[in-house]
Write an enzyme that holds these catalytic residues in place. Structure first.
Site, PDB file in Angstrom:
ATOM      1  N   ASP A   1     -37.146  -5.119 -28.541  1.00 45.67           N
ATOM      2  CA  ASP A   1     -36.379  -5.884 -29.513  1.00 45.67           C
ATOM      3  C   ASP A   1     -35.486  -4.942 -30.306  1.00 45.67           C
ATOM      4  O   ASP A   1     -35.801  -3.755 -30.451  1.00 45.67           O
ATOM      5  CB  ASP A   1     -37.290  -6.655 -30.477  1.00 45.67           C
ATOM      6  CG  ASP A   1     -36.512  -7.765 -31.165  1.00 45.67           C
ATOM      7  OD1 ASP A   1     -36.218  -8.778 -30.513  1.00 45.67           O
ATOM      8  OD2 ASP A   1     -36.144  -7.600 -32.343  1.00 45.67           O
TER       9      ASP A   1
ATOM     10  N   ARG B   1     -48.008 -13.641 -22.750  1.00 49.02           N
ATOM     11  CA  ARG B   1     -47.827 -13.702 -24.196  1.00 49.02           C
ATOM     12  C   ARG B   1     -49.064 -14.256 -24.907  1.00 49.02           C
ATOM     13  O   ARG B   1     -49.291 -13.957 -26.084  1.00 49.02           O
ATOM     14  CB  ARG B   1     -46.595 -14.577 -24.461  1.00 49.02           C
ATOM     15  CG  ARG B   1     -46.296 -14.912 -25.883  1.00 49.02           C
ATOM     16  CD  ARG B   1     -45.550 -13.800 -26.578  1.00 49.02           C
ATOM     17  NE  ARG B   1     -44.837 -14.308 -27.734  1.00 49.02           N
ATOM     18  CZ  ARG B   1     -45.401 -14.635 -28.881  1.00 49.02           C
ATOM     19  NH1 ARG B   1     -46.696 -14.503 -29.035  1.00 49.02           N
ATOM     20  NH2 ARG B   1     -44.684 -15.085 -29.880  1.00 49.02           N
TER      21      ARG B   1
ATOM     22  N   ARG C   1     -32.001 -12.083 -22.461  1.00 50.72           N
ATOM     23  CA  ARG C   1     -33.338 -12.669 -22.681  1.00 50.72           C
ATOM     24  C   ARG C   1     -33.957 -13.186 -21.391  1.00 50.72           C
ATOM     25  O   ARG C   1     -34.697 -14.187 -21.412  1.00 50.72           O
ATOM     26  CB  ARG C   1     -33.267 -13.829 -23.684  1.00 50.72           C
ATOM     27  CG  ARG C   1     -32.905 -13.423 -25.081  1.00 50.72           C
ATOM     28  CD  ARG C   1     -34.143 -13.235 -25.938  1.00 50.72           C
ATOM     29  NE  ARG C   1     -33.747 -12.730 -27.246  1.00 50.72           N
ATOM     30  CZ  ARG C   1     -33.610 -13.479 -28.321  1.00 50.72           C
ATOM     31  NH1 ARG C   1     -33.908 -14.741 -28.281  1.00 50.72           N
ATOM     32  NH2 ARG C   1     -33.236 -12.930 -29.456  1.00 50.72           N
TER      33      ARG C   1
ATOM     34  N   TYR D   1     -30.077  -7.692 -40.833  1.00 44.00           N
ATOM     35  CA  TYR D   1     -31.513  -7.987 -40.932  1.00 44.00           C
ATOM     36  C   TYR D   1     -32.190  -7.136 -42.008  1.00 44.00           C
ATOM     37  O   TYR D   1     -33.080  -7.610 -42.724  1.00 44.00           O
ATOM     38  CB  TYR D   1     -32.205  -7.768 -39.583  1.00 44.00           C
ATOM     39  CG  TYR D   1     -31.927  -8.885 -38.604  1.00 44.00           C
ATOM     40  CD1 TYR D   1     -32.539 -10.128 -38.741  1.00 44.00           C
ATOM     41  CD2 TYR D   1     -31.037  -8.708 -37.561  1.00 44.00           C
ATOM     42  CE1 TYR D   1     -32.277 -11.153 -37.860  1.00 44.00           C
ATOM     43  CE2 TYR D   1     -30.771  -9.744 -36.664  1.00 44.00           C
ATOM     44  CZ  TYR D   1     -31.391 -10.960 -36.822  1.00 44.00           C
ATOM     45  OH  TYR D   1     -31.126 -11.988 -35.950  1.00 44.00           O
TER      46      TYR D   1
ATOM     47  N   ARG E   1     -39.625 -16.813 -23.048  1.00 42.73           N
ATOM     48  CA  ARG E   1     -40.550 -17.946 -23.095  1.00 42.73           C
ATOM     49  C   ARG E   1     -40.230 -19.093 -22.150  1.00 42.73           C
ATOM     50  O   ARG E   1     -41.068 -19.967 -21.932  1.00 42.73           O
ATOM     51  CB  ARG E   1     -40.608 -18.479 -24.535  1.00 42.73           C
ATOM     52  CG  ARG E   1     -41.410 -17.585 -25.449  1.00 42.73           C
ATOM     53  CD  ARG E   1     -41.216 -17.954 -26.911  1.00 42.73           C
ATOM     54  NE  ARG E   1     -39.839 -17.675 -27.306  1.00 42.73           N
ATOM     55  CZ  ARG E   1     -39.398 -17.707 -28.560  1.00 42.73           C
ATOM     56  NH1 ARG E   1     -40.195 -18.055 -29.535  1.00 42.73           N
ATOM     57  NH2 ARG E   1     -38.135 -17.433 -28.824  1.00 42.73           N
TER      58      ARG E   1
HETATM   59  O1  CP3 Z   1     -32.370  -9.622 -23.111  1.00 45.85           O
HETATM   60  C1  CP3 Z   1     -33.569  -9.314 -22.932  1.00 45.85           C
HETATM   61  O2  CP3 Z   1     -34.369  -9.990 -22.255  1.00 45.85           O
HETATM   62  C2  CP3 Z   1     -34.073  -8.000 -23.505  1.00 45.85           C
HETATM   63  C3  CP3 Z   1     -35.006  -8.098 -24.584  1.00 45.85           C
HETATM   64  C4  CP3 Z   1     -34.452  -8.579 -25.901  1.00 45.85           C
HETATM   65  C5  CP3 Z   1     -35.175  -9.413 -26.775  1.00 45.85           C
HETATM   66  N1  CP3 Z   1     -34.486  -9.521 -27.945  1.00 45.85           N
HETATM   67  C6  CP3 Z   1     -36.448 -10.033 -26.462  1.00 45.85           C
HETATM   68  C7  CP3 Z   1     -36.962 -11.070 -27.339  1.00 45.85           C
HETATM   69  C8  CP3 Z   1     -33.268  -8.244 -26.548  1.00 45.85           C
HETATM   70  C9  CP3 Z   1     -32.089  -7.442 -26.030  1.00 45.85           C
HETATM   71  C10 CP3 Z   1     -33.303  -8.830 -27.834  1.00 45.85           C
HETATM   72  C11 CP3 Z   1     -32.232  -8.629 -28.806  1.00 45.85           C
HETATM   73  C12 CP3 Z   1     -32.330  -9.255 -30.118  1.00 45.85           C
HETATM   74  N2  CP3 Z   1     -33.432  -9.446 -30.885  1.00 45.85           N
HETATM   75  C13 CP3 Z   1     -31.203  -9.681 -30.844  1.00 45.85           C
HETATM   76  C14 CP3 Z   1     -29.777  -9.525 -30.414  1.00 45.85           C
HETATM   77  C15 CP3 Z   1     -29.391 -10.405 -29.309  1.00 45.85           C
HETATM   78  C16 CP3 Z   1     -29.409 -11.871 -29.589  1.00 45.85           C
HETATM   79  O3  CP3 Z   1     -30.224 -12.559 -28.947  1.00 45.85           O
HETATM   80  O4  CP3 Z   1     -28.631 -12.335 -30.397  1.00 45.85           O
HETATM   81  C17 CP3 Z   1     -31.675 -10.209 -32.056  1.00 45.85           C
HETATM   82  C18 CP3 Z   1     -30.810 -10.849 -33.118  1.00 45.85           C
HETATM   83  C19 CP3 Z   1     -33.087 -10.037 -32.079  1.00 45.85           C
HETATM   84  C20 CP3 Z   1     -34.044 -10.386 -33.163  1.00 45.85           C
HETATM   85  C21 CP3 Z   1     -34.926 -11.446 -32.655  1.00 45.85           C
HETATM   86  N3  CP3 Z   1     -35.977 -11.227 -31.775  1.00 45.85           N
HETATM   87  C22 CP3 Z   1     -34.853 -12.835 -32.910  1.00 45.85           C
HETATM   88  C23 CP3 Z   1     -33.857 -13.508 -33.831  1.00 45.85           C
HETATM   89  C24 CP3 Z   1     -35.856 -13.450 -32.149  1.00 45.85           C
HETATM   90  C25 CP3 Z   1     -36.149 -14.922 -32.014  1.00 45.85           C
HETATM   91  C26 CP3 Z   1     -37.318 -15.328 -32.795  1.00 45.85           C
HETATM   92  C27 CP3 Z   1     -37.897 -16.620 -32.253  1.00 45.85           C
HETATM   93  O5  CP3 Z   1     -39.063 -16.880 -32.563  1.00 45.85           O
HETATM   94  O6  CP3 Z   1     -37.218 -17.307 -31.479  1.00 45.85           O
HETATM   95  C28 CP3 Z   1     -36.542 -12.434 -31.441  1.00 45.85           C
HETATM   96  C29 CP3 Z   1     -37.706 -12.628 -30.562  1.00 45.85           C
HETATM   97  C30 CP3 Z   1     -37.539 -12.242 -29.146  1.00 45.85           C
HETATM   98  N4  CP3 Z   1     -36.833 -11.185 -28.700  1.00 45.85           N
HETATM   99  C31 CP3 Z   1     -38.166 -12.890 -28.038  1.00 45.85           C
HETATM  100  C32 CP3 Z   1     -37.813 -12.143 -26.916  1.00 45.85           C
HETATM  101  C33 CP3 Z   1     -38.276 -12.375 -25.497  1.00 45.85           C
HETATM  102  C34 CP3 Z   1     -39.101 -14.080 -28.104  1.00 45.85           C
HETATM  103  C35 CP3 Z   1     -40.416 -13.506 -28.410  1.00 45.85           C
HETATM  104  C36 CP3 Z   1     -41.604 -14.409 -28.239  1.00 45.85           C
HETATM  105  O7  CP3 Z   1     -41.950 -15.132 -29.174  1.00 45.85           O
HETATM  106  O8  CP3 Z   1     -42.238 -14.338 -27.173  1.00 45.85           O
END
Ligand code: CP3
Length: 342
Positions: free
Chosen positions: A74, A38, A25, A150, A29
């Site tokens: 994602d 964003r 990640r 999911y 943010r």
């Molecule tokens: O690592 C990286 O920077 C690459 C991009 C990446 C994201 N998500 C960006 C992201 C990767 C590899 C993921 C994987 C992902 N997404 C997983 C597996 C890894 C882990 O973190 O456990 C899962 C379970 C997801 C599903 C997901 N996407 C969740 C549960 C969330 C959080 C929701 C929240 O509001 O916090 C996301 C959102 C997400 N994915 C963000 C980012 C940068 C935040 C998005 C935002 O609101 O700007």
């Protein structure tokens, strides 16, 4: 040593001048420049536009000089390409609007051609490589079991009851979906390698909710099946809560094992031998003083040894993380250039 050689060698268990560093990640943010891009867009809008995705992929590379980028996207783009409607509600995480509950729901899933259905990540990889040729970029996908979680549950969950109910009552149905997901995930990872990814990571975030026998029945075969389809670049396997499965992780066929922060690195080395590892600083350690971060980084690198270690966090960086904590972590890893040469 350039970043391509440093990362490539570490992922293959070959000598390096110091461990390469990137973190999960890293585009997110906690960065003011990410929050700026964003503004006025949804997260999924950003995932659907390769110019925007490329811009935020570059942000942490330019700010911290990490040794790798990870493509911005994602894991839930695959379920979307298979016919599940995905949205992210503010503060609530992902929502999947037509979850898999019946045989008919499973029958309705599409088997997408990944190059047609998921063009944004390959485009982003190519754009990144043109704009930052000196930095390697990693691709990724969710592991079949984590995607199943999911897709069945319809969003995040504390105890994943609907998913476990499917495993208990309809194991053949679960296997059908997992096999389908394994093929799509494998093809998608291969597409990313073919688009220039220096390595790919499979995220099995929720595998740790299973008992070991269930892990062997549902997770392991689907990871093996997905990874067997991917050739030409190192394949990293990451699970949260993987301590109980450490002794089984070699069987995944992965080239590199990601460790969450609760894993004792010396014990992982003992279990995994020379198999390269990645990790594993607690993301919350970045909220501590710089000197504490530095000590923890050096302890992890000492336990991992100089060969076959990619430095990373044990899970994704969290939105409120202070930038100074990240800087202290990166600086400490870079100090290894002198210590590991000793
Ligand atoms: O690592 C990286 O920077 C690459 C991009 C990446 C994201 N998500 C960006 C992201 C990767 C590899 C993921 C994987 C992902 N997404 C997983 C597996 C890894 C882990 O973190 O456990 C899962 C379970 C997801 C599903 C997901 N996407 C969740 C549960 C969330 C959080 C929701 C929240 O509001 O916090 C996301 C959102 C997400 N994915 C963000 C980012 C940068 C935040 C998005 C935002 O609101 O700007």
């Amino acid at each position: 040593m350039d970043a391509h050689t440093r990362l490539g060698n570490a992922l293959r268990g070959l000598p390096v001048d110091r461990p390469p560093v990137w973190f999960m990640r890293q585009a997110g943010r906690y960065l003011p420049e990410y929050r700026k891009v964003r503004e006025g867009r949804t997260f999924l809008d950003m995932c659907r536009d390769s110019d925007v995705a490329c811009e935020v992929t570059i942000q942490p590379v330019d700010r911290f000089a990490t040794d790798a980028a990870i493509v911005f996207s994602d894991i839930l783009t695959i379920p979307e390409a298979m016919g599940i409607e995905v949205t992210f509600e503010a503060g609530e995480g992902p929502k999947l609007h037509n979850p898999l509950r019946t045989a008919a729901d499973v029958d309705a899933l599409r088997r997408p051609d990944v190059a047609d259905a998921l063009p944004v990540v390959p485009e982003t990889l190519r754009k990144f490589r043109a704009q930052r040729p000196e930095t390697p970029i990693l691709g990724f996908a969710g592991a079949p079991f984590t995607l199943l979680c999911y897709m069945v549950e319809g969003g995040g969950s504390k105890d994943w009851i609907e998913t476990k109910k499917m495993l208990l009552s309809e194991p053949a149905r679960a296997h059908r979906v997992l096999d389908l997901l394994a093929d799509v995930v494998g093809d998608y990872l291969q597409l990313q390698v073919d688009s220039g990814a220096a390595g790919v990571q499979i995220f099995d975030t929720w595998a740790g909710i299973l008992a070991p026998d269930e892990w062997q029945a549902f997770c392991l075969p689907s990871i093996q099946r997905a990874l067997a389809r991917v050739k030409g670049a190192p394949r990293i396997h990451y699970t949260r809560d993987n301590m109980p499965f450490l002794h089984l992780l070699k069987q995944t066929g992965a080239d590199v094992i990601g460790l969450d922060w609760r894993v004792d690195v010396a014990r992982a080395r003992a279990e995994l031998g020379t198999l390269p590892i990645q990790g594993n600083l607690d993301p919350i350690a970045l909220f501590g003083p710089a000197e504490s971060i530095r000590r923890k980084v050096h302890a992890i690198c000492d336990a991992a040894g100089p060969v076959g270690h990619v430095f990373n966090l044990g899970h994704g960086v969290t939105p409120k993380t202070p930038i100074e904590g990240v800087e202290a972590m990166i600086a400490a890893v870079k100090e290894r250039a002198s210590t590991s040469a000793r």
